[in-house]
Scaffold this motif. Structure first.
Motif, PDB file in Angstrom:
ATOM      1  N   ASP A  39     -27.075  23.866  -9.884  1.00 23.53           N
ATOM      2  CA  ASP A  39     -27.921  23.182  -9.794  1.00 23.53           C
ATOM      3  C   ASP A  39     -28.949  22.489 -10.548  1.00 23.53           C
ATOM      4  O   ASP A  39     -29.672  21.808  -9.978  1.00 23.53           O
ATOM      5  N   PHE A  40     -28.577  22.603 -11.338  1.00 19.37           N
ATOM      6  CA  PHE A  40     -29.613  21.769 -12.830  1.00 19.37           C
ATOM      7  C   PHE A  40     -28.687  20.611 -12.672  1.00 19.37           C
ATOM      8  O   PHE A  40     -30.088  19.897 -13.898  1.00 19.37           O
ATOM      9  N   ALA A  41     -28.357  20.505 -12.443  1.00 15.82           N
ATOM     10  CA  ALA A  41     -27.143  18.874 -13.129  1.00 15.82           C
ATOM     11  C   ALA A  41     -26.724  18.433 -12.810  1.00 15.82           C
ATOM     12  O   ALA A  41     -26.725  17.440 -11.572  1.00 15.82           O
ATOM     13  N   ILE A  42     -25.416  18.501 -12.745  1.00 17.51           N
ATOM     14  CA  ILE A  42     -23.760  17.504 -12.436  1.00 17.51           C
ATOM     15  C   ILE A  42     -24.110  17.902 -10.884  1.00 17.51           C
ATOM     16  O   ILE A  42     -23.667  17.089  -9.911  1.00 17.51           O
ATOM     17  N   ARG A  43     -24.068  19.049 -10.961  1.00 18.30           N
ATOM     18  CA  ARG A  43     -23.976  19.642  -9.274  1.00 18.30           C
ATOM     19  C   ARG A  43     -25.098  18.299  -8.138  1.00 18.30           C
ATOM     20  O   ARG A  43     -24.881  18.538  -6.411  1.00 18.30           O
ATOM     21  N   ASN A  44     -25.798  17.891  -8.565  1.00 17.67           N
ATOM     22  CA  ASN A  44     -27.047  16.916  -8.372  1.00 17.67           C
ATOM     23  C   ASN A  44     -26.359  15.833  -7.698  1.00 17.67           C
ATOM     24  O   ASN A  44     -26.835  15.456  -6.709  1.00 17.67           O
ATOM     25  N   ILE A  45     -25.398  15.579  -8.177  1.00 18.14           N
ATOM     26  CA  ILE A  45     -24.491  14.388  -7.376  1.00 18.14           C
ATOM     27  C   ILE A  45     -24.169  14.674  -5.995  1.00 18.14           C
ATOM     28  O   ILE A  45     -23.957  13.711  -5.193  1.00 18.14           O
ATOM     29  N   LEU A  46     -23.869  15.802  -5.499  1.00 12.24           N
ATOM     30  CA  LEU A  46     -23.422  15.950  -4.379  1.00 12.24           C
ATOM     31  C   LEU A  46     -24.551  15.617  -3.354  1.00 12.24           C
ATOM     32  O   LEU A  46     -24.742  15.618  -2.262  1.00 12.24           O
ATOM     33  N   ASN A  47     -25.762  15.454  -3.448  1.00 10.07           N
ATOM     34  CA  ASN A  47     -26.931  15.031  -2.956  1.00 10.07           C
ATOM     35  C   ASN A  47     -26.330  13.374  -2.678  1.00 10.07           C
ATOM     36  O   ASN A  47     -27.726  12.749  -2.038  1.00 10.07           O
ATOM     37  N   TYR A  48     -25.867  12.654  -3.551  1.00  7.74           N
ATOM     38  CA  TYR A  48     -25.931  11.239  -3.101  1.00  7.74           C
ATOM     39  C   TYR A  48     -25.602  11.489  -1.581  1.00  7.74           C
ATOM     40  O   TYR A  48     -25.095  12.013  -0.646  1.00  7.74           O
ATOM     41  N   GLY A  49     -26.817  10.012  -0.835  1.00 10.45           N
ATOM     42  CA  GLY A  49     -26.485   9.629   0.112  1.00 10.45           C
ATOM     43  C   GLY A  49     -28.184  10.802   0.687  1.00 10.45           C
ATOM     44  O   GLY A  49     -28.615   9.960   2.279  1.00 10.45           O
ATOM     45  N   HIS A  50     -28.003  11.999   0.317  1.00  9.25           N
ATOM     46  CA  HIS A  50     -29.138  13.149   0.966  1.00  9.25           C
ATOM     47  C   HIS A  50     -30.425  12.556   0.840  1.00  9.25           C
ATOM     48  O   HIS A  50     -31.444  13.149   1.581  1.00  9.25           O
ATOM     49  N   THR A  51     -31.037  11.882   0.137  1.00  9.37           N
ATOM     50  CA  THR A  51     -32.079  11.467  -0.141  1.00  9.37           C
ATOM     51  C   THR A  51     -32.960  10.845   0.525  1.00  9.37           C
ATOM     52  O   THR A  51     -33.978  11.569   1.273  1.00  9.37           O
ATOM     53  N   ILE A  52     -32.379   9.330   1.495  1.00 13.62           N
ATOM     54  CA  ILE A  52     -32.896   8.787   1.956  1.00 13.62           C
ATOM     55  C   ILE A  52     -32.896   9.684   3.778  1.00 13.62           C
ATOM     56  O   ILE A  52     -33.435   9.811   4.793  1.00 13.62           O
ATOM     57  N   GLY A  53     -31.332  10.080   3.796  1.00 11.19           N
ATOM     58  CA  GLY A  53     -30.519  10.774   4.363  1.00 11.19           C
ATOM     59  C   GLY A  53     -31.708  11.849   5.192  1.00 11.19           C
ATOM     60  O   GLY A  53     -31.809  12.055   6.244  1.00 11.19           O
ATOM     61  N   HIS A  54     -32.203  12.767   4.782  1.00 14.49           N
ATOM     62  CA  HIS A  54     -33.172  14.050   4.621  1.00 14.49           C
ATOM     63  C   HIS A  54     -34.331  12.831   5.133  1.00 14.49           C
ATOM     64  O   HIS A  54     -35.028  13.617   5.718  1.00 14.49           O
ATOM     65  N   GLY A  55     -34.829  11.493   4.846  1.00 10.86           N
ATOM     66  CA  GLY A  55     -35.795  11.715   5.193  1.00 10.86           C
ATOM     67  C   GLY A  55     -35.485  10.812   6.846  1.00 10.86           C
ATOM     68  O   GLY A  55     -36.971  10.953   7.369  1.00 10.86           O
ATOM     69  N   ILE A  56     -34.677  10.574   6.417  1.00 15.70           N
ATOM     70  CA  ILE A  56     -34.477  10.278   8.355  1.00 15.70           C
ATOM     71  C   ILE A  56     -34.446  11.595   9.220  1.00 15.70           C
ATOM     72  O   ILE A  56     -34.424  11.046  10.641  1.00 15.70           O
TER      73      ILE A  56
END
Ligand code: GLY
Length: 357
Positions: free
Chosen positions: A237-254
């Motif tokens: 998870d140093f590069a492209i695997r990050n894209i699996l976090n789509y929706g998660h930045t705000i999602g984790h905040g919620i």
């Protein structure tokens, strides 16, 4: 039965997807060279539904089995609970060859995986995910962890399972809410990687929600295939695997601000739309595509807007997580359905606008 091979050299493994697989577990384990003792880690609800069938199957294949139960809830993902499991494993004289089987959703998978990664410096780990969310996402890719104070999922390892067994029949006992929760992660794959998968959801979402067997099998298969492909490219998870976090930045905040009353998939669904709005406001995502995204998420039975939560607090929660790890807030934004980009340059006012829009 469908199979996906996740190719990671010596840590490669198969993901089996199909209806009725839980009565083949003993044979699948033996095929992988496992025998002797086996440990099932599960929760009381899942045990009452599937524990006996699996235990009988394993016993019938000559395994000596113990079933360790932990209550439901994210708070069980702790070092204390891991400690109590280590004690049970020692009492059972579990050996370095004794498989630990995670029978449950994301909490059980993360916790049992953490214990499997650390007990005797690593014992074989088997995932039997019992939620759609775990079948399409968390059981694949080897992220195992416990929480420590405010450090959510930060004490852990990359520890790949020996195999993943996703029995589609198990999904029949999920609530509609839990099913929708998993659909959020599956829809995510359509947005980040595969526009045809996204169209597949547009055409079939009602039949998928009604658990049409072949369609659900297709959803789990296609999702697992995409996740495997991404993990193969970037396990750590140093590069492209990050894209699996789509929706998660705000999602984790919620999730954090709602004190985990908003379920993970619901929070991710809102986060995916908010990220779509940010991209649209940046002049990248077409309005039409944003409308398609909102529409599929709504049809999947998921929320599209931030519930009654303070946008400022959500932004603070997003920033807090990053500050303690000294890193920037990273967003995965859709360029178009089927393609995303990673950026650390999202203006805070744009996040606020997307949240209250
Ligand atoms: N669920 C995100 C990942 O496995 O990387």
């Amino acid at each position: 039965m469908k199979e996906v091979r996740l190719k990671l050299g010596n840590s490669s493994y198969d993901i089996y997807i199909g209806a009725g697989l839980i009565v083949q577990i003993g044979q699948l384990l033996k095929k992988a060279g496992l025998d002797g003792k086996a440990v099932i880690i599960t929760n009381p609800k899942v045990k009452s539904l599937y524990g006996d069938v699996i235990e009988q199957n394993l016993t019938g294949e000559g395994f000596k089995v113990i079933v360790l139960q932990i209550p439901e809830g994210e708070e069980q993902k702790s070092l204390e609970v891991a400690g109590s499991l280590y004690r049970e494993l020692s009492t059972f004289y579990a050996e370095r060859t004794t498989p630990i089987i995670a029978l449950g959703g994301g909490v059980i998978g993360d916790l049992a995986g953490f214990v499997a990664a650390t007990f005797l410096r690593g014992v074989p780990f088997i995932q039997i995910p019992t939620t759609l969310l775990a079948q399409v996402d968390s059981s694949i890719g080897g992220k195992v962890a416990v929480n420590y104070g405010r450090l959510k999922n930060k004490i852990g390892a990359f520890y790949q399972p020996r195999m993943v067994i996703s029995d589609i029949n198990i999904l029949k006992t999920l609530t509609p809410e839990d099913l929708s929760d998993g659909l959020a992660e599956a829809i995510k794959y359509g947005v980040i990687w595969d526009k045809e998968l996204f169209s597949f959801f547009e055409s079939n979402i009602d039949r998928i929600k009604a658990l049409d067997e072949s369609l659900v099998e297709e959803v789990v298969f296609r999702s697992a295939k995409i996740k495997a492909e991404v993990v193969e490219k970037d396990e750590r998870d140093f590069a492209i695997r990050n894209i699996l976090n789509y929706g998660h930045t705000i999602g984790h905040g919620i999730e954090a601000v709602s004190e985990f009353k908003v379920q993970h998939g619901e929070a991710v669904a809102i986060g995916m739309i908010a990220a779509g709005k940010i991209s649209h406001k940046m002049g990248i995502l077409d309005k039409n595509e944003l409308i398609r995204l909102e529409s599929v998420i709504k049809q999947a039975g998921l929320p599209t807007k931030v519930p009654d939560l303070d946008a400022g607090k959500i932004i603070d929660a997003i920033k807090h997580d990053k500050k303690i790890l000294k890193c920037k807030v990273r967003f995965i934004l859709p360029k178009s359905i089927g393609s995303v980009f990673i950026t650390e340059e999202v203006n805070l006012s744009l996040i606020r606008e997307a949240l209250i829009d």
